[in-house]
Design an enzyme around this catalytic site. Structure first.
Site, short mmCIF file in Angstrom:
data_model
loop_
_atom_site.label_atom_id
_atom_site.label_comp_id
_atom_site.label_asym_id
_atom_site.label_seq_id
_atom_site.Cartn_x
_atom_site.Cartn_y
_atom_site.Cartn_z
N TYR A 1 0.75 -1.27 -0.13
CA TYR A 1 -0.04 0.02 -0.01
C TYR A 1 0.87 1.19 0.05
CZ TYR A 1 -4.98 -1.56 0.60
OH TYR A 1 -6.10 -2.03 0.66
N LYS B 1 2.46 -15.39 2.94
CA LYS B 1 2.63 -15.93 1.82
C LYS B 1 3.97 -16.17 1.52
CE LYS B 1 1.08 -17.35 -2.36
NZ LYS B 1 0.10 -18.69 -2.19
N ASP C 1 -3.86 -17.94 1.00
CA ASP C 1 -4.75 -18.49 0.01
C ASP C 1 -5.59 -19.60 0.95
OD1 ASP C 1 -2.35 -20.08 0.13
OD2 ASP C 1 -2.42 -20.58 -1.88
N ASP D 1 -6.71 -6.51 4.02
CA ASP D 1 -7.92 -5.58 3.38
C ASP D 1 -8.72 -6.66 2.92
OD1 ASP D 1 -9.13 -3.71 2.15
OD2 ASP D 1 -8.27 -4.15 0.34
N ASP E 1 -12.83 -8.13 4.49
CA ASP E 1 -14.04 -8.19 3.80
C ASP E 1 -14.49 -9.53 3.91
OD1 ASP E 1 -13.91 -5.46 3.39
OD2 ASP E 1 -14.34 -5.68 1.00
C1 IPM Z 1 -10.43 -0.17 3.77
C2 IPM Z 1 -10.78 0.04 2.40
C3 IPM Z 1 -9.73 0.97 2.15
C4 IPM Z 1 -8.33 -0.02 2.02
C5 IPM Z 1 -9.57 1.92 0.96
C6 IPM Z 1 -10.93 2.90 0.80
C7 IPM Z 1 -8.42 2.69 0.45
O1 IPM Z 1 -10.85 -0.82 1.51
O2 IPM Z 1 -10.24 0.43 4.87
O3 IPM Z 1 -10.51 -1.46 4.00
O4 IPM Z 1 -7.84 -0.37 1.03
O5 IPM Z 1 -7.48 -0.03 2.97
MG MG Z 2 -11.12 -2.60 2.20
#
Ligand code: IPM
Ligand code: MG
Length: 364
Positions: free
Chosen positions: A135, A190, A222, A246, A250
């Site tokens: 990042y 990884k 993975d 990240d 999710d």
């Molecule tokens: C998160 C989001 C951010 C990230 C984006 C909005 C830059 O997806 O906070 O998970 O990738 O960290």
């Molecule tokens: Mg995110």
């Protein structure tokens, strides 16, 4: 105590408004100051993270953040896109430790895309390193390749890198957090392919020597992605780098039924923090009054617990959220047959009522 309120874009303004109402009925001593961030700040000041907003965030004891982003800014140069606001805040404030709990409320097991028995009682904590990795790694950019498969062709590149202190500090945060839970950590890497993550694994293993009471296992990313949907309850605390975190957070969020339920904390070394829902700005439903404010309300609870030292107030908010779910109130993202569909404001009203000790009833 001063709280910086940064609602941002899309549904950000609607959901933060509900969290602020909840904070205000708690009768705590704090002042708030609101500023623009993301696309809203770009429209007004030409930059997604204006100096004034950054200074407010710096001077505050904690930051309550909504969400940033809208597809309409996708054509802007990267430095001016809304996402740079949250990335800039993380970087400038040194918010390296991102805590993303994934908790499946018993009232919501039906809303999960997995079978209820797989997620009932799920309670995992993802700790994502937030200021390093690919990042932020330099160099990055576009150029004409001089080697590789197509010398002379246009190419783009980013750099994945982690230094020893960056890994050590997130490992300490993780093992200390695990001590307050069931003392079980999975470090996700990884290492079979990437030098950066072999180093990650080595350093986490070294730091672990100082925490012999905590169990540590290593897992490739993975496989971790697969295990999260196969047997999520086998995890307790997961620690990983910025990009894997990240993605996995999710995935973990969705196990709980809705990303609309999940709060997060991003902490610096002194536990000053930025608190935001794990979900984004959802421009497709912005302004309709249907967004789920619970992740933001729960983020406010995390803020009270981690940065403002008000655990009793945090408990009150978390109990109130459970009460409204038990009463059957659901925003569309967590709605299922037999429950009562409500909008953002009604959900906020219900939490307010529960926080102040009123019995929650549905109108239908
Ligand atoms: C998160 C989001 C951010 C990230 C984006 C909005 C830059 O997806 O906070 O998970 O990738 O960290
Ligand atoms: Mg995110």
């Amino acid at each position: 105590m001063k709280i910086a309120i940064l609602p941002g874009d899309g549904i950000g303004t609607e959901i933060v408004a509900e969290a602020v109402r909840v904070l205000n009925v708690l009768d705590l001593q704090f002042e708030t100051e609101t500023a623009l961030v993301g696309g809203a700040a770009y429209e007004a000041h030409g930059h997604p993270l204006p100096e004034s907003t950054l200074n407010l965030a710096r001077s505050a004891d904690a930051i309550l953040f909504g969400a940033v982003g809208d597809w309409k800014y996708d054509q802007l140069e990267r430095a001016l896109r809304p996402e740079q606001a949250i990335l800039g805040l993380r970087k400038h404030l040194g918010l390296f430790a991102n805590l993303r709990p994934a908790l499946c409320y018993e009232q919501l097991t039906q809303a999960s895309s997995l079978k209820p028995e797989l997620v009932a009682g799920l309670d995992i904590l993802i700790i994502r390193e937030l200021t390093g990795d690919i990042y932020f790694g330099q160099p990055r950019g576009r150029r004409i390749a001089t080697d590789g498969h197509f010398p002379g062709a246009e190419e783009a590149f980013d750099t994945m890198r982690y230094s020893r202190p960056e890994i050590e500090r997130i490992a300490h945060v993780t093992f200390q957090a695990a001590r307050k839970r069931s003392k079980k950590v999975t470090s996700v890497d990884k290492a079979n392919v990437l030098e950066t993550f072999q180093f990650w694994k080595d350093v986490v293993t070294e730091v672990h020597a100082q925490y012999p009471d905590v169990e540590l296992q290593h897992m490739y990313v993975d496989n971790a992605a697969m295990q999260l949907v196969k047997a999520p309850k086998a995890f307790d605390v997961i620690v990983t780098g910025n990009m894997f975190g990240d993605i996995l957070s999710d995935e973990a969020a969705m196990l709980t039924g809705s990303i609309g339920m999940l709060p997060s904390a991003s902490l610096d070394r002194a536990n000053k923090g930025l608190y935001e829902p794990s979900h984004g700005s959802a421009p497709d439903i912005a302004g309709q009054g249907v967004a789920n404010p619970l992740a933001t309300i729960l983020s406010a609870a995390m803020m009270l617990r981690y940065s403002l030292n008000q655990p009793a107030a945090a408990d009150r908010i978390e109990s109130a959220v459970k009460a409204v779910l038990t009463a059957g109130l659901r925003t569309p993202d967590i709605w299922s047959a037999g429950t009562h569909k409500v909008g953002t404001r009604e959900m906020g009203d219900a939490v307010l009522a529960a926080v102040t000790g009123k019995t929650i009833t549905t109108k239908s």
